[in-house]
Design a protein around this motif. Sequence first.
Motif, mmCIF file in Angstrom:
data_model
loop_
_atom_site.group_PDB
_atom_site.id
_atom_site.type_symbol
_atom_site.label_atom_id
_atom_site.label_comp_id
_atom_site.label_asym_id
_atom_site.label_seq_id
_atom_site.Cartn_x
_atom_site.Cartn_y
_atom_site.Cartn_z
ATOM 1 N N SER A 67 41.723 42.819 29.168
ATOM 2 C CA SER A 67 43.073 42.696 28.633
ATOM 3 C C SER A 67 44.160 43.055 29.640
ATOM 4 O O SER A 67 45.333 42.749 29.408
ATOM 5 N N PHE A 68 43.803 43.723 30.746
ATOM 6 C CA PHE A 68 44.814 44.191 31.679
ATOM 7 C C PHE A 68 44.425 43.894 33.122
ATOM 8 O O PHE A 68 43.247 43.896 33.476
ATOM 9 N N GLY A 69 45.454 43.648 33.945
ATOM 10 C CA GLY A 69 45.266 43.504 35.374
ATOM 11 C C GLY A 69 45.811 44.719 36.094
ATOM 12 O O GLY A 69 46.339 45.650 35.487
ATOM 13 N N GLU A 70 45.696 44.714 37.412
ATOM 14 C CA GLU A 70 46.202 45.795 38.254
ATOM 15 C C GLU A 70 47.396 45.292 39.047
ATOM 16 O O GLU A 70 47.276 44.363 39.866
ATOM 17 N N VAL A 71 48.578 45.871 38.788
ATOM 18 C CA VAL A 71 49.784 45.481 39.512
ATOM 19 C C VAL A 71 49.737 46.080 40.912
ATOM 20 O O VAL A 71 49.583 47.297 41.084
ATOM 21 N N VAL A 72 49.901 45.224 41.927
ATOM 22 C CA VAL A 72 49.870 45.686 43.316
ATOM 23 C C VAL A 72 51.290 45.753 43.884
ATOM 24 O O VAL A 72 51.722 46.782 44.405
ATOM 25 N N PHE A 73 52.045 44.651 43.811
ATOM 26 C CA PHE A 73 53.449 44.631 44.244
ATOM 27 C C PHE A 73 54.305 44.026 43.133
ATOM 28 O O PHE A 73 53.885 43.098 42.431
ATOM 29 N N ASN A 74 55.515 44.535 43.005
ATOM 30 C CA ASN A 74 56.511 43.974 42.086
ATOM 31 C C ASN A 74 57.895 44.190 42.717
ATOM 32 O O ASN A 74 58.585 45.173 42.451
ATOM 33 N N LEU A 112 45.628 36.870 31.337
ATOM 34 C CA LEU A 112 44.476 37.180 30.500
ATOM 35 C C LEU A 112 44.850 36.908 29.047
ATOM 36 O O LEU A 112 45.794 37.510 28.530
ATOM 37 N N ILE A 113 44.134 36.009 28.411
ATOM 38 C CA ILE A 113 44.469 35.681 27.028
ATOM 39 C C ILE A 113 43.223 35.753 26.158
ATOM 40 O O ILE A 113 42.086 35.718 26.639
ATOM 41 N N LYS A 114 43.447 35.825 24.859
ATOM 42 C CA LYS A 114 42.351 35.971 23.905
ATOM 43 C C LYS A 114 41.687 34.627 23.622
ATOM 44 O O LYS A 114 42.290 33.569 23.762
ATOM 45 N N GLU A 115 40.455 34.722 23.182
ATOM 46 C CA GLU A 115 39.711 33.525 22.799
ATOM 47 C C GLU A 115 40.357 32.868 21.585
ATOM 48 O O GLU A 115 40.849 33.544 20.681
ATOM 49 N N GLY A 164 38.470 32.819 26.443
ATOM 50 C CA GLY A 164 38.936 34.210 26.453
ATOM 51 C C GLY A 164 38.762 34.833 27.819
ATOM 52 O O GLY A 164 37.756 34.619 28.496
ATOM 53 N N GLY A 165 39.764 35.594 28.251
ATOM 54 C CA GLY A 165 39.716 36.220 29.562
ATOM 55 C C GLY A 165 40.684 35.546 30.520
ATOM 56 O O GLY A 165 41.755 35.062 30.128
ATOM 57 N N LEU A 166 40.315 35.529 31.807
ATOM 58 C CA LEU A 166 41.206 34.986 32.830
ATOM 59 C C LEU A 166 41.405 33.486 32.630
ATOM 60 O O LEU A 166 40.445 32.719 32.522
ATOM 61 N N THR A 167 42.671 33.079 32.588
ATOM 62 C CA THR A 167 43.044 31.669 32.441
ATOM 63 C C THR A 167 44.096 31.345 33.490
ATOM 64 O O THR A 167 45.057 32.107 33.672
ATOM 65 N N VAL A 168 43.899 30.217 34.181
ATOM 66 C CA VAL A 168 44.795 29.824 35.265
ATOM 67 C C VAL A 168 45.395 28.457 34.962
ATOM 68 O O VAL A 168 44.674 27.526 34.589
ATOM 69 N N SER A 178 53.469 26.949 28.765
ATOM 70 C CA SER A 178 52.989 28.086 27.967
ATOM 71 C C SER A 178 51.879 27.637 27.019
ATOM 72 O O SER A 178 51.744 26.446 26.706
ATOM 73 N N LEU A 179 51.099 28.595 26.567
ATOM 74 C CA LEU A 179 50.068 28.375 25.552
ATOM 75 C C LEU A 179 50.466 29.137 24.300
ATOM 76 O O LEU A 179 50.799 30.331 24.362
ATOM 77 N N ALA A 180 50.450 28.451 23.158
ATOM 78 C CA ALA A 180 50.887 29.042 21.895
ATOM 79 C C ALA A 180 49.758 28.991 20.872
ATOM 80 O O ALA A 180 48.996 28.022 20.810
ATOM 81 N N ASN A 181 49.667 30.044 20.067
ATOM 82 C CA ASN A 181 48.747 30.048 18.923
ATOM 83 C C ASN A 181 49.423 30.777 17.774
ATOM 84 O O ASN A 181 50.656 30.808 17.699
ATOM 85 N N ASP A 182 48.659 31.384 16.891
ATOM 86 C CA ASP A 182 49.251 32.023 15.717
ATOM 87 C C ASP A 182 49.837 33.400 16.009
ATOM 88 O O ASP A 182 50.365 34.044 15.103
ATOM 89 N N SER A 183 49.724 33.863 17.235
ATOM 90 C CA SER A 183 50.279 35.172 17.557
ATOM 91 C C SER A 183 51.807 35.109 17.607
ATOM 92 O O SER A 183 52.410 34.036 17.641
#
Length: 365
Positions: A326-333, A252-255, A209-213, A227-232
């Motif tokens: 659950s959230f990051g900070e967008v710097v450039f897009n 950022l993904i859930k445990e 859970g948390g940051l995943t690379v 991609s990573l898939a679960n029951d969501s």
Amino acid sequence: MERDPRNTESDQRLLRRRRVLGAAGVGLTAAIAGCGSSEDGGDDSDGSTEESSGDDSDGETSDGSDESDGADGEDGADDSDEEEEEEVEPASFEVVSVDHPDEVSTGEEHTFSFTVENTGGEDGTFEEQLEFSLEGSDQWENIGTIQLDVAAGETETWESNPTAFDQAGSLQFRLGDTEWGYDVTITAPETQSFSGSGQEVRQGISIQGGLTVVRATHSGESNFQVSLANDSEFNDNFINVIGDFDGAQADLIKEGEYILEVNADGNWEIDLEQPRSGEGESLPTSFSGSSPDVVGPVQFGGTGVAIGEHDGESNFQVQIYPMTGSFGEVVFNEIGSFEGETTYSFDTIGWVDINADGNWSVELE
């Protein structure tokens, strides 16, 4: 004449015990004082001694002195000494031991406790502020007031509720003049590595859970999607490019337990990482590259300025991700070539995720 049985040594000890209980606040002080006065009066009424002459029937000795008065004086001195000996020390407290771990991992539930001794002669309540601070900081935060009833000459132990810390660091606690501390460390989950060719799935992927690379390479001419898939309802999509690829992307993904899905037309390798760290590179700092990447950790401290450049034709996206959350900070897009600066707000350790299809640079101040 036989000695009054109330003057026996055992009765005197009983009298002293009653006085101690009264001084300790049992509520018998008045009764004990009255009892003590009655017994002293009985002693004083028998002022004569066997050594007095028959002519001295009025209590005088052969030298003219009043022996009964002398007895009264001696009793008075004894009573005074006895009262001094029976004086009770007020409640006094000392923290005699602290039980705590030397080191815990982030997210690990644990407790700490301390034992207080009442070194005085009266029951009492220990009351002190429990404070918390990070090592190297002079800023102490009040956790709460500790109250502990401790009987005279006894010890009592206070234990914290189970607690856990999300951030790493060296912690300090203070209770009056007593201080202790321990370290909260980061233990990153082991990297999970996979390799294959073409379209495949891998099951039993455990995410803390948390940051995943996802760091991956692909040799092909068509789609490369990871991609990573679960029951969501929705999958967590990390990579979606055409052709060859050598880079990394974060989210950022859930445990939970996940399935790794790979869509490819060539050979591929994937390392699935869950970065964790208790410290990061200080600002200002800068990074550069020519493909998607995840860099860090960086120790952020609030609002700052980011300067970015990109010479590609597609997306140029820069985000800062925390270790957990659950959230990051967008710097450039941006899309296509770009050169500019902006502000960001981030006040903890973070990793910088860059999605680009050309040469890029990011400077953080």
